[in-house]
Design an enzyme around this catalytic site. Structure first.
Site, PDB file in Angstrom:
ATOM      1  N   ASP A 143       0.849  -1.199   0.000  1.00 55.62           N
ATOM      2  CA  ASP A 143       0.000   0.000   0.000  1.00 55.62           C
ATOM      3  C   ASP A 143       0.885   1.249   0.000  1.00 55.62           C
ATOM      4  O   ASP A 143       1.961   1.242   0.610  1.00 55.62           O
ATOM      5  CB  ASP A 143      -0.857  -0.026   1.288  1.00 55.62           C
ATOM      6  CG  ASP A 143      -2.097   0.841   1.243  1.00 55.62           C
ATOM      7  OD1 ASP A 143      -2.076   1.890   0.581  1.00 55.62           O
ATOM      8  OD2 ASP A 143      -3.085   0.469   1.908  1.00 55.62           O
ATOM      9  N   ASP A 249      -3.069   1.200  -5.053  1.00 55.50           N
ATOM     10  CA  ASP A 249      -2.348   2.480  -5.068  1.00 55.50           C
ATOM     11  C   ASP A 249      -0.878   2.322  -4.680  1.00 55.50           C
ATOM     12  O   ASP A 249      -0.116   3.284  -4.726  1.00 55.50           O
ATOM     13  CB  ASP A 249      -3.062   3.554  -4.237  1.00 55.50           C
ATOM     14  CG  ASP A 249      -3.008   3.336  -2.733  1.00 55.50           C
ATOM     15  OD1 ASP A 249      -2.087   2.672  -2.238  1.00 55.50           O
ATOM     16  OD2 ASP A 249      -3.920   3.858  -2.043  1.00 55.50           O
TER      17      ASP A 249
HETATM   18 MG    MG Z   1      -3.665   3.166  -0.146  1.00 53.37          MG
HETATM   19 MG    MG Z   2      -5.086   1.095   1.745  1.00 54.53          MG
END
Ligand code: MG
Ligand code: MG
Length: 320
Positions: A143, A249
């Protein structure tokens, strides 16, 4: 249902290949995110052909089901410090229950999201399944963010930024109670990989919790291979294996534009594959989830295609 057989791998079989079906749970929810759209992530992965791709790897596929969250316009937001918490809790409760049932049947859990708050149900379900067998699990959190916020600390009140905090026993006790123990996952068995945007007060929470965070700076300094190997060693040490919670992301927005919260400076396509290939070859994978895919912000479903390829790598697809 098709009989399962593991794809052959030079490094030995992944845990998923032990004659198990891959069970797919879709969680169509964007209540935890600041922007609309990630609720359509599971559909985009279906359109990309996720079930067919898994079958091509030689696995059987079982549909566990889809949990549908209400739209943000349909329900009350509730308290601003943890927006839509009541509705997110219900989605997590349903996801937890469905996944526990599938795990009890011996299927390997693959979760398609959906915003990252869903893991408060799904990650807890995997942990609970092994806790019943007196085995702790590890967690690999890939992440751009650490998601260690809490109500009152989070600048946005978006619950998807609080999900790791809940799994590790700090934030939102009402939703943490979905798991059979608190913390659902011991912070010592957690590694975060690729973090590059952490809120100021969240940093304190990360330090206090004792979670090992491999920031993007550390990855740049030491190299990805060294960091992933260390992360996998850490989350495998004294555990039954580990769950992977993969927020898209983590990738660079140039490669994966269709995500809820894009942050520059992310992993390349090849680096993301290396992570997933190492996860597969470790033999310790107990569950995998792909979250924060936002088709509204995507360009021709390219991010869904990337996500699909990463799922294939984590399930053992190799070049040779
Ligand atoms: Mg994220
Ligand atoms: Mg996250």
């Amino acid at each position: 249902m098709k009989a399962t057989s593991a794809p052959s791998r030079g490094e030995g079989r992944t845990r998923v290949g032990e004659g198990r079906e891959v069970g797919i749970l879709s969680v169509s929810m964007d209540l935890g995110a600041g922007r609309r759209g990630v609720d359509m992530g599971p559909s985009a992965l279906r359109i990309a052909g996720v079930a067919q791709a898994i079958e091509r790897l030689g696995y059987g596929v079982r549909e566990i089901g889809t949990v549908h969250a209400p739209g943000q316009e349909e329900v009350e937001e509730g308290e601003a410090v943890a927006r839509y918490l009541a509705h997110i809790t219900e989605v997590c409760r349903q996801s937890h229950s469905l996944l526990r049932g599938a795990l009890a049947d011996g299927v390997f859990p693959l979760v398609l999201g959906g915003d990252h708050s869903l893991t408060m149900g799904t990650g807890a379900a995997v942990a609970d399944h092994y806790r019943d067998r007196d085995q702790p699990i590890g967690l690999l959190w890939v992440d751009a963010h650490t998601d260690m916020n809490e109500p009152g600390i989070s600048p946005s009140g978006n619950v998807h930024g609080m999900s790791l905090s809940v799994l590790t026993g700090r934030g939102l006790p009402s939703i943490a109670a979905l798991a059979s123990a608190r913390p659902a996952i011991d912070p010592r068995h957690v590694a975060v990989l690729g973090a590059r945007q952490i809120d100021p007060r969240e940093r304190e929470a990360v330090r206090e919790a004792g979670i090992r965070v491999f920031t993007m700076s550390e990855v740049d300094e030491r190299g990805l291979t060294s960091c992933v190997d260390e992360a996998i060693r850490r989350i495998s040490d004294g555990t039954a294996g580990f769950h992977v919670s993969f927020d898209l992301d983590a990738l660079d927005p140039m490669e994966a534009p269709g995500v809820g919260t894009p942050v520059p400076g992310g992993f390349t396509y090849r680096e993301a594959h290396l992570i997933c290939e190492k996860v597969a070859s470790s033999g310790g994978l107990l569950g995998f989830e792909l979250v924060e895919l936002n088709p509204v912000l995507d360009a021709g479903n390219v991010t869904a295609q990337v996500g699909l390829r990463l799922i294939e790598s984590a399930l053992g697809k190799t070049i040779l």
